[in-house]
Design a protein around this motif. Sequence first.
Motif: not given
Length: 446
Positions: A79-107
């Motif tokens: 049941g452990a899901p696999v997803w691309d870091w750039g597409e699946g992460l919502c990073a709430v950073l001090p100056k904003g949140t990066p838009p989804p970016v495909p990175m080819g980095m499976p997590i």
Amino acid sequence: MSTGRAVVIGAGTAGLVAARVLAGHFEAVTVIERDTLPNTPTPRSGVPQGHHVHGLLALGAEVLECFFPGLRAELAEAGAPVWDWGEGLCAVLPKGTPPPVPMGMPIQAFSRPLLEHVLRRRVAALEPVTLRDGLAVTGLRTAGPGSVTGVRVMGAEGEDEIAADLVVDASGRSSHLPRWLAGLGLPSPRTTTVDARIGYASRTYLYPEGQSRPPWMGLLEPLRAPDFHKGCYAIQIENNTLHVTLHGAGGTPLPHGDDDFLAYAQTLRGPIAETIAVLPPASPVRRYARTVNRKTAYHRLPRWPEGLIALGDSVCTFNPAYGQGMTVAALEARLLEQMLRSKRTRTPLDEQSFQKRLARITAFSWLMATTPDRAWEQSQPTWHVKAANAFMDRLIDTVPHDPRLYTTFSRLFHMTAGPLALADPRLLSRVLIGPRPGRNPRTPTA
């Protein structure tokens, strides 16, 4: 060529991966664990941090897959899901949140108990390996001050000794190795600590059937001194569960129960509060505060006993907020494999050389964890700590506006790229210039 016997102290991630390596080089490998090990993926008392969000960096996942072929598929089947870091992460950073970016980095996201359960089952199935739980190691068995020949143990049946040609201390933060070395007449190794006084409060939530899920697989709102002393990390894991860990730095009071857990989440800038407000909790709130970074300089001791090595948190522990521990343990096991394979037949492992090379493995991760944590310490940081944090702050502030920089930083974070990746003049200039005006980063949503 398999010869001799090995003993591994500790059946955590570091100990299990070390046992996997040793099983290819020793006739018998005994893994000793103080806890009574569960038969299901449930937390155990010896791993109190197992109740909190864990992350396996991309490089660590690659190394574990090499040691345990099919591990990712086995975890996915559980049941452990696999997803691309750039597409699946919502990073709430001090100056904003990066838009989804495909990175080819499976997590892959999972609970710590699930990973340990799968690894433990894999290791126990290896012919040379024996797991002995409910057994505490009380000291080293020696043949003089310069040679370790096994361990002394205490169990339900009393005291005993287990002979070994190699003893591996993978007992973690609670390691007694400094005291044992002192008993051999060796000087006390230097210990360095960096404590940001960061605490965690965690709980899990269930997704009822038909309940809509957020557009992200992982939500990260990091801490940053001195202004952002609250944060969180949430991931979707096995069993249709959302695992949420709230962070507090500099001694910030943490929530204890249902009402103040949600109230704490509502003080954050990201969407975690509105996400969990509609989900039923599946666990109580659990807290954890043993997040100090600690490095023991075994590699600097003038003498080191034969037949003994130490790795994992026994040597260097990191603030778990950065998710480096399991990956560093995997890299240390890979070093052990390389050194065992390169040794000449019947030539013993150079234990002191192993500790020195291990220190080089931990050096960059130590720098990445302690540089931001030093900014939370009450003592005045040195100029180079101030400079390093100023650079990292500028980098992270620029990330929401620059997909290429976001990808490079993500690969640096996941250790699939080294620090020289930021030496590209084009990227370096973007960091030094800082966020470009007039670009509005997206607003995160639940």
